[in-house]
Design an enzyme around this catalytic site. Structure first.
Site, mmCIF file in Angstrom:
data_model
loop_
_atom_site.group_PDB
_atom_site.id
_atom_site.type_symbol
_atom_site.label_atom_id
_atom_site.label_comp_id
_atom_site.label_asym_id
_atom_site.label_seq_id
_atom_site.Cartn_x
_atom_site.Cartn_y
_atom_site.Cartn_z
ATOM 1 N N CYS A 2 27.970 11.664 -44.087
ATOM 2 C CA CYS A 2 26.236 10.645 -43.704
ATOM 3 C C CYS A 2 25.612 11.593 -42.580
ATOM 4 O O CYS A 2 26.186 12.130 -42.035
ATOM 5 C CB CYS A 2 27.359 9.376 -43.399
ATOM 6 N N ARG A 27 23.664 17.496 -46.842
ATOM 7 C CA ARG A 27 25.413 16.910 -46.331
ATOM 8 C C ARG A 27 25.658 16.076 -47.635
ATOM 9 O O ARG A 27 26.871 16.310 -47.078
ATOM 10 C CB ARG A 27 24.739 16.359 -44.936
ATOM 11 N N TRP A 74 26.963 8.740 -47.666
ATOM 12 C CA TRP A 74 27.589 9.202 -48.855
ATOM 13 C C TRP A 74 28.553 7.729 -49.167
ATOM 14 O O TRP A 74 29.881 7.669 -47.864
ATOM 15 C CB TRP A 74 28.362 10.645 -48.669
ATOM 16 N N GLY A 100 31.008 7.857 -40.744
ATOM 17 C CA GLY A 100 32.687 7.391 -40.092
ATOM 18 C C GLY A 100 33.274 5.886 -40.730
ATOM 19 O O GLY A 100 32.603 5.511 -41.554
ATOM 20 N N GLU A 483 39.130 30.101 -55.321
ATOM 21 C CA GLU A 483 38.122 30.131 -55.083
ATOM 22 C C GLU A 483 36.869 30.020 -55.832
ATOM 23 O O GLU A 483 35.953 29.306 -55.734
ATOM 24 C CB GLU A 483 37.486 31.061 -53.797
ATOM 25 N N GLU A 490 32.500 22.566 -58.406
ATOM 26 C CA GLU A 490 31.795 22.120 -57.633
ATOM 27 C C GLU A 490 30.257 21.885 -58.545
ATOM 28 O O GLU A 490 29.764 20.747 -58.124
ATOM 29 C CB GLU A 490 31.685 23.236 -56.767
ATOM 30 N N LYS A 605 28.624 18.195 -47.994
ATOM 31 C CA LYS A 605 28.590 19.686 -46.961
ATOM 32 C C LYS A 605 30.243 19.303 -45.796
ATOM 33 O O LYS A 605 30.731 20.361 -45.869
ATOM 34 C CB LYS A 605 27.533 19.492 -46.536
#
Length: 610
Positions: A2, A27, A74, A100, A483, A490, A605
């Protein structure tokens, strides 16, 4: 995750809020909104989806005000709905944005219901808004109400609050989540990320744990967790506006992939200039901290965890000391065997990753005080909590899927391994110069790999219709296979898994058929012949192979085996070079499938909540 932006000025701040939210889109979010105090009224607009949709609604409703806050959310508590989007409002008087998670929100919700408050959302955030409002109606000032309310919250928060009855003030507070104050000329700002306000000011104050801040047009006051006024240092951000713009690229991910030669060169510059692996690269106290280190504990999440897995090979091979690598979110919840001589290394692109920060705190609580942070964001929370720090100098990374942050982390960890080896007397002058030469040639080798993009894009077209993929690597290249699989899933949403190639016959081989493409990293090292045997196992089951092979390996294409020649084996730094092709493969597979490359669904992010 967020994002927060707020502004108080003698001008219309709505354009500042909207532009700030656009710069926070990287983000990750699923809704956005702004609230302003306009002519003693709180006005609010919220939308699910992209910031642009919310902006159009604000324009249609003629928003114009000198005080306001904005948020990209988010979803955590409550689904993706307009009712759950921020800002939250209490009784039409007060508006609040929050990053949070409040752990005691259910108990506070019941208490507030008993006081007559009604809830319109499923969020924990609405609890904070009503709690502050409760203290306001009891006669407290906005600052006092916030200070009283946050003392009753358990969990993590960064908040910004405005109230229609106090049109000349904004209050912000933080605990566990990043928040900064931007200082302007007759105007001031608050944000979760400096990129949100860089168009307005570069002068920032990073709020510390438990701080509250009162912002007015003519100044800012900061108070610590005891509510005592304190002075916090002012920093001048070096974030470049150019780094926040796409330029000639289609996506930030593509831009950042191609920025890797420069990012790597900038990261190794200190070693090249010093002509060696000087301990002072890690801080003035590094010699004392490193003295007597008998092992290394690496703590990280996601892509950074894979960087730590590579580092374990380097540290044990060069420095000759044990190295453990733990996922930070797991480490903090298990009983550890404390070792005060162990070097605790935390890796975080943002420096704000909550699980990594909490794992660092956990290690320090057990007396492990030799701490080093590897990070890309100066003055962020994890470096501030660490004894030593090495900044990767990758520059701003906007794409959610990490690229240049990962490769610069690898280089930073390689430098650490070499420095520990030198400290332990295991790196003579000749070997040190040989490793420096490998670093010096690394940007060129990476550029060579980037030049393979057209060939990799052709491969990606073959991947696009697939729903599953397998990545294989051996030794130090197994984490690079991990990775590669992570990047593919992703951003393209192709399910991908990675295994050490030697594990193929211990289970994963059952998955191999003509519809399961298998990507292999095949480098000219001691395990090459083993990898060739693994390739034959796949071909015998009808699997289609996509092999990234060093230029000096003896590989040739055949039916079902496709080969792209990467640069000649780059020594110990070969994992960095081999990362580039798997990044490009994921990027072009996502392009072919038409997914949102820079903002993949459900991801953020900077992960600042558990």
């Amino acid at each position: 995750m967020c994002g927060i932006v707020g502004a108080i000025a003698n001008r219309d701040v709505v354009p500042v809020l909207v532009e700030g939210l656009k710069r926070l889109e990287y983000r990750g979010y699923d809704s956005s909104g702004i609230a302003v105090v306009e002519r003693d009224n709180v006005r609010r607009v919220r939308r699910t989806g992209r910031v642009m949709e919310m902006e159009q609604a604000a324009i249609a409703e003629s928003f114009n005000a000198p005080l306001g806050i904005g948020h990209t959310r988010w979803a955590t508590h409550g689904g993706v709905t307009e009712l759950n989007a921020h800002p939250m409002v209490s009784h039409g008087d007060l508006a609040l944005v929050h990053n949070g998670i409040i752990e005691n929100h259910e108990a506070q919700r019941e208490r507030l219901r008993g006081l007559g408050y009604e809830f319109t959302s499923q969020t924990d955030t609405e609890v904070i808004a009503h709690l502050i409002h409760h203290y306001l109606v009891g006669g407290a000032s906005l600052l006092q109400a916030v200070q009283k309310a946050v003392k009753e919250l358990e969990g993590a928060y960064a908040i910004a609050v405005i109230d229609r009855r106090s049109p000349d003030v904004m209050v912000a507070a933080r605990m566990g989540c990043p928040l900064l104050v931007g200082l302007g000329d007759g105007e001031n700002f608050v944000a979760s990320d400096v990129s949100a306000i860089i168009q307005a000011t570069r002068r920032v104050i990073f709020l510390e744990e438990g701080d509250t801040a009162e912002l007015r047009c003519d100044g800012v006051r900061v108070f610590d967790h005891h509510d005592q006024e304190v002075q916090r240092d002012i920093h001048v951000s070096d974030v470049s506006l150019a780094s926040l713009e796409l330029g000639p690229y289609r996506h930030f991910m593509q831009k950042e992939i191609h920025e890797q030669p420069r990012a790597l060169a900038d990261t190794v510059e200190g070693v090249i200039d010093a002509g060696g692996f000087d301990l002072r690269l890690f801080g003035d106290d590094a010699a004392e901290v490193f003295k007597g280190v008998d092992s290394v504990q690496i703590l990280a999440c996601g892509t950074s965890f894979y960087a730590g897995m590579v580092a374990r090979y380097w540290i044990e091979a060069l420095a000759g000391i044990p190295c453990a690598v733990d996922i930070a979110s797991e480490y903090r919840y298990r009983d550890i065997v404390a070792n005060p001589r162990q070097l605790v290394v935390t890796i975080s692109q943002s420096g704000e990753t909550l699980d990594t920060m909490e794992a660092l705190k956990y290690a320090k609580q057990h007396g492990m005080l030799r701490t080093l942070s590897i990070c890309n964001v100066p003055e962020s929370a994890i470096p501030r909590a660490s004894k030593l720090v090495f900044y990767t100098r990758a520059g701003a990374e906007i794409g959610v899927a990490s690229t240049k942050a990962f490769t610069t982390q690898l280089v930073a960890l390689f430098i650490l391994a070499a420095a520990l080896a030198k400290q332990n007397g295991r790196l003579d002058a000749a070997r040190e110069q040989a490793l420096i030469e490998e670093l010096r040639h690394l940007p060129g080798n990476v550029q060579f790999a980037l030049n393979l993009e057209p060939q990799i894009a052709v491969w990606a077209e073959r991947f696009a219709p697939k729903e599953h993929a397998l990545f294989l690597g051996r030794g130090v290249f197994y984490p690079i296979a991990l990775e590669g699989a992570l990047k593919l899933k992703e951003i393209s949403y192709i399910h991908a898994e990675a295994y050490p190639a030697g594990e193929l016959k211990h289970g994963p081989l059952a998955l191999v058929d003509k519809d399961m493409p298998v990507v292999v990293i095949a480098t000219n090292d001691a395990l090459l012949e083993k990898v060739k045997s693994n390739i034959q196992e796949v071909r015998a089951r009808g699997g289609e192979m996509f092999v990234f092979a060093d230029a000096d390996t003896n590989f040739s294409e055949s039916e079902g085996v496709h080969v792209i020649r990467t640069p000649r084996h780059a020594g110990m730094l070969a994992p960095v070079v081999q990362t580039i092709p798997v990044q490009l493969l994921a990027y072009h597979a996502a392009l072919a499938r038409g997914t949102d490359v820079d903002k993949p669904r459900n991801l953020a992010k900077s992960v600042t909540v558990e």
